[in-house]
Design a protein around this motif. Sequence first.
Motif, PDB file in Angstrom:
ATOM      1  N   THR A 184       5.640  15.400 -13.856  1.00  0.00           N
ATOM      2  CA  THR A 184       5.993  15.175 -15.277  1.00  0.00           C
ATOM      3  C   THR A 184       7.461  14.774 -15.609  1.00  0.00           C
ATOM      4  OG1 THR A 184       6.281  17.456 -15.855  1.00  0.00           O
ATOM      5  CG2 THR A 184       3.997  16.637 -16.139  1.00  0.00           C
ATOM      6  N   ALA A 185       7.535  14.273 -16.874  1.00  0.00           N
ATOM      7  CA  ALA A 185       9.183  13.918 -17.053  1.00  0.00           C
ATOM      8  C   ALA A 185      10.088  14.927 -16.974  1.00  0.00           C
ATOM      9  CB  ALA A 185       9.261  13.299 -18.533  1.00  0.00           C
ATOM     10  N   GLU A 186       9.688  16.349 -17.464  1.00  0.00           N
ATOM     11  CA  GLU A 186      10.409  17.537 -17.479  1.00  0.00           C
ATOM     12  C   GLU A 186      10.540  17.924 -16.038  1.00  0.00           C
ATOM     13  OE1 GLU A 186       7.729  17.240 -19.170  1.00  0.00           O
ATOM     14  OE2 GLU A 186       8.480  17.099 -21.263  1.00  0.00           O
ATOM     15  N   GLU A 187       9.441  17.857 -15.078  1.00  0.00           N
ATOM     16  CA  GLU A 187       9.550  18.341 -13.912  1.00  0.00           C
ATOM     17  C   GLU A 187      10.790  17.391 -12.822  1.00  0.00           C
ATOM     18  OE1 GLU A 187       5.208  20.217 -13.028  1.00  0.00           O
ATOM     19  OE2 GLU A 187       5.627  18.180 -12.495  1.00  0.00           O
ATOM     20  N   ALA A 188      10.626  16.112 -13.065  1.00  0.00           N
ATOM     21  CA  ALA A 188      11.372  15.174 -12.651  1.00  0.00           C
ATOM     22  C   ALA A 188      12.735  14.913 -13.120  1.00  0.00           C
ATOM     23  CB  ALA A 188      10.707  13.909 -12.375  1.00  0.00           C
ATOM     24  N   ALA A 189      13.189  15.436 -14.199  1.00  0.00           N
ATOM     25  CA  ALA A 189      14.563  15.594 -14.834  1.00  0.00           C
ATOM     26  C   ALA A 189      15.568  15.742 -13.979  1.00  0.00           C
ATOM     27  CB  ALA A 189      14.591  16.193 -16.282  1.00  0.00           C
ATOM     28  N   ASP A 190      15.700  16.638 -13.294  1.00  0.00           N
ATOM     29  CA  ASP A 190      16.794  17.012 -12.301  1.00  0.00           C
ATOM     30  C   ASP A 190      16.804  15.962 -11.215  1.00  0.00           C
ATOM     31  OD1 ASP A 190      17.101  19.273 -13.879  1.00  0.00           O
ATOM     32  OD2 ASP A 190      15.939  20.862 -12.493  1.00  0.00           O
ATOM     33  N   TYR A 219       0.739  -1.082  -0.055  1.00  0.00           N
ATOM     34  CA  TYR A 219       0.001  -0.171  -0.033  1.00  0.00           C
ATOM     35  C   TYR A 219       0.904   1.229   0.044  1.00  0.00           C
ATOM     36  CZ  TYR A 219       1.298  -0.617   4.936  1.00  0.00           C
ATOM     37  OH  TYR A 219       1.962  -0.858   6.033  1.00  0.00           O
ATOM     38  N   GLN A 220       2.105   1.314  -0.291  1.00  0.00           N
ATOM     39  CA  GLN A 220       3.230   2.317  -0.345  1.00  0.00           C
ATOM     40  C   GLN A 220       4.037   2.174  -1.292  1.00  0.00           C
ATOM     41  OE1 GLN A 220       5.298   2.487   3.350  1.00  0.00           O
ATOM     42  NE2 GLN A 220       5.705   4.887   3.263  1.00  0.00           N
ATOM     43  N   VAL A 221       4.294   3.473  -1.939  1.00  0.00           N
ATOM     44  CA  VAL A 221       5.313   3.612  -3.172  1.00  0.00           C
ATOM     45  C   VAL A 221       5.922   4.786  -2.809  1.00  0.00           C
ATOM     46  CG1 VAL A 221       3.402   2.472  -4.803  1.00  0.00           C
ATOM     47  CG2 VAL A 221       3.453   4.763  -4.549  1.00  0.00           C
ATOM     48  N   SER A 222       6.992   4.802  -3.527  1.00  0.00           N
ATOM     49  CA  SER A 222       7.851   5.979  -3.471  1.00  0.00           C
ATOM     50  C   SER A 222       7.929   6.431  -4.921  1.00  0.00           C
ATOM     51  CB  SER A 222       9.422   5.767  -3.009  1.00  0.00           C
ATOM     52  OG  SER A 222      10.190   6.552  -3.132  1.00  0.00           O
ATOM     53  N   ALA A 223       7.877   7.829  -5.340  1.00  0.00           N
ATOM     54  CA  ALA A 223       7.909   8.530  -6.544  1.00  0.00           C
ATOM     55  C   ALA A 223       8.166   9.843  -6.535  1.00  0.00           C
ATOM     56  CB  ALA A 223       6.515   8.163  -7.140  1.00  0.00           C
ATOM     57  N   ILE A 224       8.258  10.520  -7.557  1.00  0.00           N
ATOM     58  CA  ILE A 224       8.606  12.049  -7.796  1.00  0.00           C
ATOM     59  C   ILE A 224       7.234  12.439  -8.082  1.00  0.00           C
ATOM     60  CG2 ILE A 224      10.046  13.806  -9.026  1.00  0.00           C
ATOM     61  CD1 ILE A 224      12.163  11.678  -9.631  1.00  0.00           C
ATOM     62  N   VAL A 225       7.030  13.485  -7.099  1.00  0.00           N
ATOM     63  CA  VAL A 225       5.691  14.259  -7.047  1.00  0.00           C
ATOM     64  C   VAL A 225       5.757  15.621  -7.210  1.00  0.00           C
ATOM     65  CG1 VAL A 225       4.702  12.284  -5.823  1.00  0.00           C
ATOM     66  CG2 VAL A 225       5.523  14.197  -4.592  1.00  0.00           C
ATOM     67  N   THR A 226       4.767  16.131  -7.466  1.00  0.00           N
ATOM     68  CA  THR A 226       4.719  17.733  -7.722  1.00  0.00           C
ATOM     69  C   THR A 226       3.472  18.363  -6.461  1.00  0.00           C
ATOM     70  OG1 THR A 226       5.477  17.826  -9.760  1.00  0.00           O
ATOM     71  CG2 THR A 226       4.431  19.868  -9.041  1.00  0.00           C
ATOM     72  N   THR A 227       3.872  19.311  -5.663  1.00  0.00           N
ATOM     73  CA  THR A 227       2.988  19.727  -4.813  1.00  0.00           C
ATOM     74  C   THR A 227       1.702  20.320  -5.632  1.00  0.00           C
ATOM     75  OG1 THR A 227       4.197  21.413  -4.115  1.00  0.00           O
ATOM     76  CG2 THR A 227       4.576  19.671  -2.927  1.00  0.00           C
ATOM     77  N   VAL A 228       0.651  20.278  -5.149  1.00  0.00           N
ATOM     78  CA  VAL A 228      -0.733  21.223  -5.595  1.00  0.00           C
ATOM     79  C   VAL A 228      -1.142  22.169  -4.691  1.00  0.00           C
ATOM     80  CG1 VAL A 228      -2.911  20.998  -6.683  1.00  0.00           C
ATOM     81  CG2 VAL A 228      -1.157  19.210  -7.053  1.00  0.00           C
TER      82      VAL A 228
END
Length: 628
Positions: free
Chosen positions: A490-496, A446-455
């Motif tokens: 997105t891919a552009e946001e997570a590139a760095d 029930y838990q994943v790790s990923a690159i996210v963007t705050t809304v």
Amino acid sequence: METKMVPVKVPAVAEGAEQPWRLWLQALDEAVSGRAQCEGHWLQAGGLYELPVGALIVATDRPTSPDRDTARVRLWRVGRGGRLITERDSLLPRDKKFGTSVVNTLRRRLEKYPAQRTYEMPRAPRPPEPKRFVVEVPAVDPGAVRAWRKLLTGLDEASDKGMAVCGTWLEAGASYKVTPGTLIVACDPFPGDGKKRVRILRVARGGEIRVERDSTLGWRNAFSTSVRQTLRRLLEKYPPPGGTIEQVSAAPPQANDFEGRCELCGQPVAARTGILVRRHNGSRVTQHHPGKCPPPPVHQNQWAGSCGICNGWLEAGEGVLYQAGSVLLPATKIRHEQECPPAAERKPVPPRVNERDEACDACGHMVAAGEGTLTYECGWVVRHRKDQCPRVEKETLWQIDRGVPGRFRPRPEQWKAAGTVLRAEVFDRGEPFPEDAPGYRRLRDYQVSAIVTTVRELPPIYCRDEDGNNPGCLIGENGWYFRILVRPATAEEAADILAREEKEARRRKLENRRRDLCGLRADDGDVPEHPFLDGAQQINFGAKDRRSLLQHWPDDGLLVDEARGVLWTLRYNGADGDDWSLNNYASFIASRFPLTDERRTLIADLRAEYDQEESAPADTEGDGQHDG
């Protein structure tokens, strides 16, 4: 009939006597023999006691050599005037000092003068109360400054000038109740001619004040040898009385010579219009005359607020301040300067606006500072203005949280601003998190790790650990609970962030290869007694990047000598507890390894990884952060 009590002084011990004792005899114990037969209360030789008339006192004294084996036994009876009447005085052998003859004498006297059982302990007579007189301390001479008065109790020879006078401070012009023989020192300095008038006063037997010395001397010699001799002589002749003195009346109030501020009302007091009042610590403060404090001035309100009487709105400068509440809980409120207007003419209270960006309590979207309303509903909440909440299609968002232990105040600022990119751990019990999200890794069911963007950020909640129902990040602690709604980046946001993680993984692999080929795991190296490192080149393997702020020892080293086909490693061994006898190169252990093909490939990869970074300009990465 009550027995008369008289003061009696117990006879002192004869010079050279050994093991003396004195006893107020109460009864005889016939079951024992010797001194133990005497029952009563012990008395101190030479002491003064209150005893009843007819009391019997037994005393024994053993003289020193040559009559060491004898003992002197004496029996006294207290007469009517407190005089001791000798009933027996005999010198007997030590083993027969309480023989039949002495015991018979004690028994006959007890039958004739029975002990008074009502008086269980002898009492010392109270000394007569000394006679006290009310005297007035001399006032300050006109023109004198910083004058003082003291009741003299001693003289400090080590101190200088007036500080040598020890005693209790007295107030000039006040009245005190003192005993005859009391000495008072008065000092009146005059700033004009640099003189000091020093007076030494004594309270006579009749209560009048007699002047023992009155001299006007210079500032330096006001308390010189002559004055000190007079003080010393008077102290020897009239010892200072014990106990505390009693002040009968206070000194008349003294006018303030300078302008000040009243301690009671806080308003200014002009010179010579108020009085000086002495505090408990000796300092003086300015006050108005009793009952003459003017009413407090009217102050206008510097900030807008509602009237404390009619609740009408008042802008800054339209009202006045007044004191409300109780004495224990005072409060300052605003009211109309005149009478409150009718209800129809009162200004309504304007709605409060939010002073910082915060999520709307109704729709959850961010409200810019000053664009929403601030209302109190079991706590202050921010909302959009009426019918201004944006209408957007429902979006799929996930929530991440964070706990900050601490007090309720001050409230911490927001956690992350909207649009921040970071790696976080997301719980996807309800809505599955997309597997094609950048940096996706499944941690648990029930838990994943990923690159996210705050809304947007939800309003923080202060949690108190009262019954163990706090969020998991605040178990056992009180603190602020932050929640942020996020979406997959997105891919552009997570590139760095992906590039940085890839570089970190690549460098971790290089570090593992270095430890396998050039560390303790390698078995083809040796530790020469005298290593020769001239001509060897330093290889950067990222030790400086991994260095901690708490590390105070030098980094390990990696050197290559391609001409001799040797690879050197330097391992620091100079800390406390290390075996320094193993060091062969300063504070390091230098190990030598043959330069094999695998090690050549490792050296080439390290140079390609780290030397390229040193020659490149500084990396200006974004503010994306790892979380979890």
